[in-house]
Design an enzyme around this catalytic site. Sequence first.
Site, mmCIF file in Angstrom:
data_model
loop_
_atom_site.group_PDB
_atom_site.id
_atom_site.type_symbol
_atom_site.label_atom_id
_atom_site.label_comp_id
_atom_site.label_asym_id
_atom_site.label_seq_id
_atom_site.Cartn_x
_atom_site.Cartn_y
_atom_site.Cartn_z
ATOM 1 N N ASP A 70 53.606 4.154 61.749
ATOM 2 C CA ASP A 70 52.161 4.203 61.497
ATOM 3 C C ASP A 70 51.633 2.982 60.770
ATOM 4 O O ASP A 70 50.435 2.904 60.469
ATOM 5 C CB ASP A 70 51.806 5.457 60.689
ATOM 6 C CG ASP A 70 51.764 6.704 61.553
ATOM 7 O OD1 ASP A 70 51.683 6.563 62.792
ATOM 8 O OD2 ASP A 70 51.819 7.820 61.002
ATOM 9 N N ASN A 76 44.600 1.954 56.742
ATOM 10 C CA ASN A 76 45.133 2.747 55.632
ATOM 11 C C ASN A 76 45.903 1.924 54.617
ATOM 12 O O ASN A 76 46.499 2.484 53.684
ATOM 13 C CB ASN A 76 46.034 3.859 56.165
ATOM 14 C CG ASN A 76 45.343 4.730 57.188
ATOM 15 O OD1 ASN A 76 45.893 4.988 58.243
ATOM 16 N ND2 ASN A 76 44.130 5.165 56.917
ATOM 17 N N HIS A 173 40.676 11.948 58.428
ATOM 18 C CA HIS A 173 40.180 10.789 57.691
ATOM 19 C C HIS A 173 38.695 10.619 57.996
ATOM 20 O O HIS A 173 38.239 10.913 59.110
ATOM 21 C CB HIS A 173 40.897 9.503 58.118
ATOM 22 C CG HIS A 173 42.210 9.277 57.452
ATOM 23 N ND1 HIS A 173 43.257 8.609 58.067
ATOM 24 C CD2 HIS A 173 42.663 9.593 56.216
ATOM 25 C CE1 HIS A 173 44.286 8.539 57.240
ATOM 26 N NE2 HIS A 173 43.950 9.128 56.115
ATOM 27 N N CYS A 269 41.111 2.474 63.041
ATOM 28 C CA CYS A 269 42.386 2.697 62.364
ATOM 29 C C CYS A 269 43.317 1.488 62.488
ATOM 30 O O CYS A 269 44.139 1.236 61.610
ATOM 31 C CB CYS A 269 43.091 3.923 62.929
ATOM 32 S SG CYS A 269 42.269 5.481 62.593
#
Length: 277
Positions: A70, A76, A173, A269
């Site tokens: 990820d 993030n 999120h 993302c």
Amino acid sequence: MECDRAARRDRILMCAPDNFGVEYVINPWMENQIGEARRSLAWEQWMNLRRLLSLTADLTFITPVTGLPDMVFTANAGLVIEDTVVVSRFRTEERRPEEEIFRDWFDRQRFTIAPWPADVAFEGAGDALVDCERRLIWCGHGWRSSARAAELLERIFAREAIRLRLVDPRFYHLDTCFCPLAGGWLMYYPPAFDAHSREVIAAMTPERKRIEVSETDAMSFACNSVDVDGRLYMNDASDELQSQLRDAGFAPVLTPLSEFLKAGGSAKCLTLKLTDK
């Protein structure tokens, strides 16, 4: 301070999908997807997004690390405003090894790393979205980031932080269901929020500048878009939503990211802006 994307090109952090895949389940999108992501197609889709973004932004990259599938979701990594960063404190054990890697990268890039309590979960620009038009930070909580994150961000960045409670686990999120845009515009999926949060959004954003997306568009991660110089890079959007965005002065650019949706991520993302003000 108004958003002035013409003043300088955005600088965006990305991470190549060398190690991308669905290897565990930490959100509903990953269910029944372990081993199903096609790495060759993921590479093709990521490269297309990279190519499109490079036309209007300056890209920089962090080296992917084996065993961290990820890490490709650089949103993030943390929250960056000007030269200060808050590095993420991941709620899930699977992503915690990323923290030190991102921290070292920010340190080498000479960002000021703000202190953050070890016991307060915070997942960076996934749950903290800068609204430079109004000089505030929209903060999501309820699934990954703590409600306490907003008050800490206010102290660090000396600007208002607005709490929004997420209630639908598919939109774990904030950046999966909420997208502040230039000129005070806002694209979002109302059912992802509790009643109070919907009231706050309505009170702070005039109806004429609120673009409410359908469930179909939300499930295509239309809100998980990257806004660069008036262009919105996104996985997909209905003709109706694209028309609304054009009427608001934005140019939707569709770039399919189906493999990353299997892990619960899309265009936003996969990027972290390093030039937010």
